[in-house]
Design a protein around this motif. Structure first.
Motif, mmCIF file in Angstrom:
data_model
loop_
_atom_site.group_PDB
_atom_site.id
_atom_site.type_symbol
_atom_site.label_atom_id
_atom_site.label_comp_id
_atom_site.label_asym_id
_atom_site.label_seq_id
_atom_site.Cartn_x
_atom_site.Cartn_y
_atom_site.Cartn_z
ATOM 1 N N LEU A 170 0.871 -1.174 0.000
ATOM 2 C CA LEU A 170 0.000 0.000 0.000
ATOM 3 C C LEU A 170 0.907 1.223 0.000
ATOM 4 O O LEU A 170 1.863 1.274 0.778
ATOM 5 C CB LEU A 170 -0.890 -0.021 1.241
ATOM 6 C CG LEU A 170 -1.938 1.082 1.322
ATOM 7 C CD1 LEU A 170 -3.186 0.554 2.001
ATOM 8 C CD2 LEU A 170 -1.422 2.283 2.059
ATOM 9 N N TYR A 171 0.628 2.183 -0.874
ATOM 10 C CA TYR A 171 1.446 3.392 -0.938
ATOM 11 C C TYR A 171 0.546 4.582 -1.239
ATOM 12 O O TYR A 171 -0.530 4.443 -1.813
ATOM 13 C CB TYR A 171 2.559 3.266 -1.985
ATOM 14 C CG TYR A 171 2.086 2.785 -3.328
ATOM 15 C CD1 TYR A 171 1.757 3.688 -4.331
ATOM 16 C CD2 TYR A 171 1.939 1.428 -3.586
ATOM 17 C CE1 TYR A 171 1.299 3.252 -5.562
ATOM 18 C CE2 TYR A 171 1.489 0.985 -4.820
ATOM 19 C CZ TYR A 171 1.164 1.892 -5.799
ATOM 20 O OH TYR A 171 0.707 1.459 -7.010
ATOM 21 N N VAL A 172 1.004 5.748 -0.830
ATOM 22 C CA VAL A 172 0.251 6.981 -1.063
ATOM 23 C C VAL A 172 0.994 7.791 -2.120
ATOM 24 O O VAL A 172 2.179 8.096 -1.966
ATOM 25 C CB VAL A 172 0.082 7.798 0.236
ATOM 26 C CG1 VAL A 172 -0.694 9.075 -0.041
ATOM 27 C CG2 VAL A 172 -0.621 6.958 1.301
ATOM 28 N N VAL A 173 0.294 8.104 -3.199
ATOM 29 C CA VAL A 173 0.871 8.836 -4.329
ATOM 30 C C VAL A 173 0.871 10.322 -3.977
ATOM 31 O O VAL A 173 -0.181 10.939 -3.866
ATOM 32 C CB VAL A 173 0.049 8.578 -5.615
ATOM 33 C CG1 VAL A 173 0.639 9.332 -6.790
ATOM 34 C CG2 VAL A 173 -0.034 7.080 -5.900
ATOM 35 N N LEU A 174 2.044 10.880 -3.795
ATOM 36 C CA LEU A 174 2.170 12.282 -3.385
ATOM 37 C C LEU A 174 2.563 13.156 -4.570
ATOM 38 O O LEU A 174 3.637 13.747 -4.606
ATOM 39 C CB LEU A 174 3.214 12.414 -2.268
ATOM 40 C CG LEU A 174 2.956 11.619 -0.989
ATOM 41 C CD1 LEU A 174 4.080 11.855 0.013
ATOM 42 C CD2 LEU A 174 1.608 11.981 -0.393
ATOM 43 N N LEU A 175 1.681 13.223 -5.568
ATOM 44 C CA LEU A 175 1.941 14.086 -6.714
ATOM 45 C C LEU A 175 1.967 15.542 -6.259
ATOM 46 O O LEU A 175 1.240 15.933 -5.354
ATOM 47 C CB LEU A 175 0.865 13.888 -7.778
ATOM 48 C CG LEU A 175 0.798 12.498 -8.405
ATOM 49 C CD1 LEU A 175 -0.349 12.436 -9.406
ATOM 50 C CD2 LEU A 175 2.110 12.128 -9.065
ATOM 51 N N GLY A 176 2.807 16.315 -6.872
ATOM 52 C CA GLY A 176 2.886 17.738 -6.536
ATOM 53 C C GLY A 176 3.717 18.019 -5.293
ATOM 54 O O GLY A 176 3.682 19.120 -4.766
ATOM 55 N N THR A 177 4.442 17.008 -4.808
ATOM 56 C CA THR A 177 5.337 17.211 -3.671
ATOM 57 C C THR A 177 6.702 16.634 -4.010
ATOM 58 O O THR A 177 6.851 15.900 -4.993
ATOM 59 C CB THR A 177 4.824 16.516 -2.390
ATOM 60 O OG1 THR A 177 5.040 15.102 -2.510
ATOM 61 C CG2 THR A 177 3.364 16.801 -2.120
ATOM 62 N N THR A 178 7.682 16.949 -3.202
ATOM 63 C CA THR A 178 9.012 16.349 -3.356
ATOM 64 C C THR A 178 9.230 15.254 -2.316
ATOM 65 O O THR A 178 10.327 14.723 -2.204
ATOM 66 C CB THR A 178 10.109 17.420 -3.196
ATOM 67 O OG1 THR A 178 9.962 18.050 -1.926
ATOM 68 C CG2 THR A 178 10.011 18.463 -4.304
#
Length: 100
Positions: free
Chosen positions: A23-31
């Motif tokens: 399970l992973y959280v996609v952190l688009l728009g972050t570094t």
């Protein structure tokens, strides 16, 4: 700033590889590095409770009314003979202070 105003929404995804659900959280728009949790080797899909606990450990929670949606993909793009990969996704929100 109130906690609800500080929380941001992201997409959490879950897939299986080599017998392990991840399970992973996609952190688009972050570094930021994408937070992830690997469930032990198992055949069964992690339960809703297990998924919620994993999200909680990562600092996230499903958005109100959120539901897991399932889709399938192939291990080798554009090859209809390759194994199918199941991918689940849900909208989540960060708990205050976890992801800005």
């Amino acid at each position: 700033m109130r906690e609800q105003e500080a929380a941001r929404e992201f997409t959490a995804q879950m897939s299986v590889r080599d017998g392990r659900w991840r399970l992973y959280v996609v952190l688009l728009g972050t570094t930021e590095r994408w937070p992830e949790f690997t469930f032990g080797r198992r055949r069964a899909v992690p339960t809703l409770t297990e998924r919620s606990r994993a999200l909680n450990r990562l600092g996230f929670e499903p958005v109100a009314g959120g539901a897991w949606a399932w889709s399938e993909d192939s291990e080798i793009p554009d090859d209809p003979t390759t194994a199918v990969m199941l991918i689940a996704a849900i909208r989540v929100r960060s708990r205050a202070g976890v992801v800005a």
